[in-house]
Design a protein around this motif. Structure first.
Motif, mmCIF file in Angstrom:
data_model
loop_
_atom_site.group_PDB
_atom_site.id
_atom_site.type_symbol
_atom_site.label_atom_id
_atom_site.label_comp_id
_atom_site.label_asym_id
_atom_site.label_seq_id
_atom_site.Cartn_x
_atom_site.Cartn_y
_atom_site.Cartn_z
ATOM 1 N N THR A 1 0.931 -1.125 0.091
ATOM 2 C CA THR A 1 -0.227 -0.492 -0.085
ATOM 3 C C THR A 1 0.705 1.743 0.156
ATOM 4 O O THR A 1 0.090 2.510 -0.686
ATOM 5 C CB THR A 1 -1.019 -0.026 1.370
ATOM 6 O OG1 THR A 1 -0.764 0.009 2.374
ATOM 7 C CG2 THR A 1 -1.888 -1.885 1.886
ATOM 8 N N HIS A 2 2.307 1.122 0.904
ATOM 9 C CA HIS A 2 3.322 2.303 1.340
ATOM 10 C C HIS A 2 1.493 3.774 1.705
ATOM 11 O O HIS A 2 2.910 4.890 2.251
ATOM 12 C CB HIS A 2 2.814 3.155 -1.023
ATOM 13 C CG HIS A 2 3.797 2.293 -1.338
ATOM 14 N ND1 HIS A 2 4.942 2.610 -2.633
ATOM 15 C CD2 HIS A 2 4.281 1.020 -2.011
ATOM 16 C CE1 HIS A 2 5.388 1.552 -2.717
ATOM 17 N NE2 HIS A 2 5.008 1.045 -2.809
ATOM 18 N N GLY A 3 1.087 2.977 1.917
ATOM 19 C CA GLY A 3 0.278 4.030 2.891
ATOM 20 C C GLY A 3 -0.023 5.343 1.998
ATOM 21 O O GLY A 3 -0.110 6.414 2.042
ATOM 22 N N MET A 4 0.044 4.920 0.360
ATOM 23 C CA MET A 4 -0.084 5.801 -0.230
ATOM 24 C C MET A 4 0.877 7.195 -0.878
ATOM 25 O O MET A 4 0.818 7.738 -1.120
ATOM 26 C CB MET A 4 -1.499 6.853 -0.660
ATOM 27 C CG MET A 4 -2.800 5.898 -0.883
ATOM 28 S SD MET A 4 -2.450 5.874 -2.667
ATOM 29 C CE MET A 4 -4.261 4.313 -2.957
ATOM 30 N N ARG B 1 -8.821 -2.001 2.849
ATOM 31 C CA ARG B 1 -9.413 -2.176 3.881
ATOM 32 C C ARG B 1 -7.984 -2.065 5.210
ATOM 33 O O ARG B 1 -8.471 -1.596 6.360
ATOM 34 C CB ARG B 1 -10.184 -3.485 4.142
ATOM 35 C CG ARG B 1 -10.573 -3.648 5.342
ATOM 36 C CD ARG B 1 -11.215 -5.277 5.462
ATOM 37 N NE ARG B 1 -12.172 -5.217 6.915
ATOM 38 C CZ ARG B 1 -12.899 -6.420 7.128
ATOM 39 N NH1 ARG B 1 -12.925 -7.256 6.644
ATOM 40 N NH2 ARG B 1 -13.423 -6.610 8.727
ATOM 41 N N ARG B 2 -6.813 -3.025 5.238
ATOM 42 C CA ARG B 2 -6.269 -3.282 5.671
ATOM 43 C C ARG B 2 -4.959 -3.167 4.669
ATOM 44 O O ARG B 2 -3.822 -3.003 4.231
ATOM 45 C CB ARG B 2 -5.411 -4.428 6.765
ATOM 46 C CG ARG B 2 -6.436 -5.534 6.325
ATOM 47 C CD ARG B 2 -7.062 -5.490 7.815
ATOM 48 N NE ARG B 2 -8.463 -6.261 8.120
ATOM 49 C CZ ARG B 2 -8.886 -6.512 9.347
ATOM 50 N NH1 ARG B 2 -8.544 -5.809 9.994
ATOM 51 N NH2 ARG B 2 -9.636 -7.771 8.797
ATOM 52 N N TRP B 3 -4.362 -1.133 5.942
ATOM 53 C CA TRP B 3 -3.079 -0.364 4.821
ATOM 54 C C TRP B 3 -1.969 0.080 5.456
ATOM 55 O O TRP B 3 -0.830 0.847 5.379
ATOM 56 C CB TRP B 3 -4.059 0.994 4.103
ATOM 57 C CG TRP B 3 -4.304 2.023 5.292
ATOM 58 C CD1 TRP B 3 -6.289 2.162 5.758
ATOM 59 C CD2 TRP B 3 -3.961 3.082 5.810
ATOM 60 N NE1 TRP B 3 -5.558 2.851 6.494
ATOM 61 C CE2 TRP B 3 -4.496 3.326 6.200
ATOM 62 C CE3 TRP B 3 -2.067 3.496 5.550
ATOM 63 C CZ2 TRP B 3 -4.682 4.831 7.267
ATOM 64 C CZ3 TRP B 3 -2.583 4.868 6.504
ATOM 65 C CH2 TRP B 3 -3.186 4.710 7.573
ATOM 66 N N ALA B 4 -1.896 0.124 6.881
ATOM 67 C CA ALA B 4 -0.363 0.466 7.018
ATOM 68 C C ALA B 4 -0.302 0.222 9.080
ATOM 69 O O ALA B 4 -1.999 -0.009 9.731
ATOM 70 C CB ALA B 4 -0.287 1.965 7.808
#
Length: 428
Positions: A357-360, A379-382
């Motif tokens: 995801t890189h946390g964007m 849904r699960r990003w960091a």
């Protein structure tokens, strides 16, 4: 190609709308004799810069689909950050100008109705409404520009260590206190030749004296050439038990057109070989049993599995063969969506490590509050998630992709200590 065309059209529409609205805004009160085609203040001047970037984007998109040169991504990312440095401030300037103008109109309406008493009238020198609105717009517009500039100069290499301590009753005694370092999403082609900066990340990792180092995918953007030269950096990583890795969605070469299927396969095979050159044991739908004093744990690595348009090469059934009787199991799976879709429901993995995801590369994190646009896609990003006695950790990535910047979402080195005891988690 459909996605690239959509992105191109989106840039065109966004650019034209912003420039058109700003053009009207800035010159709304100007001399009525103003010539919209005059230079340097005419329409031409406002559209020349975006036209240059739009043509550049379209050219780069076309090249990326057919090229085998990793440098293309470097060119693209700097074009992108240049575009954002111009158009994010423009967008926020317009937004601030219009919102402040609206607020002033509401305030004046209340004043005219006698609901708000005029204060300090005549005590301070007054300025025109347009000048005031412009100053507000400039102040607000400077924030994204400064943030982006910081993210480019400092943020993309401001490595952050994040610690977690997890307890499991089924963790074998010999592995009590084992320390795992996770890194993810290097995207070596984007890093270009920033060896010195990444040597600092290696030093920070080695300072932790990890037992295991796990790399959870996306070594490259697309091409094996991106890996050349990096063995002198990452081969220096040290772990007392071992270093394991998996592939991510970018490692398969799916984001380029290849002259023949064989060329694509050769590229993938060279990327797999690069994992070994960098000192990692690549687990491709495979597992490795680790043994200390007769106690065992399993480290399983699955190929990329994600929701479309991301590929589903992962075969967790195949990867898990031979692990049924091992008391504690660790899974490396690049895409965190895999955890909800299959891992937590159908398989008994105690801890899953993901990235993707890189946390964007953009967000806000303060104490217990965290936000990023990534939350609207994943849904699960960091960070750490758990359901029952199963845990997932999503690393924010050590490299970057697309935009050579990180704003409020620094590159991450994850340190997880596993202990034997009642199921629990706590920050270290």
């Amino acid at each position: 190609m459909k996605y690239s065309l959509g992105a191109f059209v989106g840039f065109v529409i966004f650019t034209i709308i912003i420039d058109f609205l700003l053009h009207r805004l800035i010159h709304s009160d100007d001399d009525k004799r103003y010539n919209h085609f005059s230079f340097p203040f005419g329409t031409f001047w406002f559209y020349s810069i975006p036209t240059f970037f739009i043509l550049s984007f379209s050219t780069i998109f076309a090249i990326i689909k057919t090229t085998n040169q990793a440098f293309t991504y470097v060119v693209f990312q700097w074009l992108l950050v240049s575009y954002l440095a111009i158009y994010l401030p423009k967008f926020f300037y317009y937004l601030a100008y219009k919102l402040t103008h609206k607020a002033i109109k509401v305030k004046r309406k209340f004043e005219s109705n006698g609901k708000i008493k005029k204060m300090n009238e005549g005590r301070y020198p007054s300025i025109s409404r347009k000048k005031f609105l412009s100053q507000v717009g400039i102040v607000v517009a400077s924030a994204p520009f400064i943030s982006l500039l910081f993210g480019v100069i400092k943020g993309r290499f401001a490595f952050s260590k994040r610690y977690s301590k997890l307890s499991f009753p089924n963790l074998p005694e010999a592995f009590d206190g084992i320390k795992i370092v996770q890194i993810s999403d290097l995207h070596l082609g984007s890093l270009n030749s920033n060896y010195k900066e990444m040597e600092e990340a290696v030093r920070l990792i080695n300072d932790e004296h990890p037992d295991l180092i796990c790399f959870t995918g996306d070594l490259v953007n697309n091409f094996y050439e991106e890996t050349i030269g990096w063995e002198k950096v990452f081969s220096k990583l040290k772990a007392s038990i071992g270093k394991f890795s998996i592939l991510g969605n970018h490692d398969y070469g799916d984001y380029s057109k290849w002259p023949t299927p064989q060329d694509k396969d050769d590229n993938l095979n060279k990327i797999k070989a690069a994992h070994g050159r960098l000192g990692f044991k690549l687990l491709n739908n495979q597992n490795q049993t680790l043994e200390i004093n007769g106690d065992k744990i399993a480290v399983t690595g699955v190929e990329n599995w994600g929701h479309p348009p991301f590929p589903q090469y992962g075969d967790l059934k195949e990867a898990s063969k031979g692990t049924d009787d091992i008391p504690f199991k660790l899974l490396l799976s690049h895409d965190p969506d895999h955890w909800d879709a299959e891992v937590k429901t159908d398989y008994n993995y105690d801890l899953t490590l993901s990235g993707h995801t890189h946390g964007m590369q953009f967000g806000i994190e303060f104490r217990n509050f965290q936000w990023s646009p990534a939350k609207y896609k994943f849904r699960r990003w960091a960070g750490l998630y758990n359901e029952g006695n199963k845990y997932l950790y999503v690393n924010r990535g050590l490299g970057y992709l697309g935009m050579p910047a990180r704003v409020g979402m620094p590159p991450e080195i994850t340190i997880i200590e596993l202990t034997r005891g009642p199921i629990s988690s706590e920050p270290m």
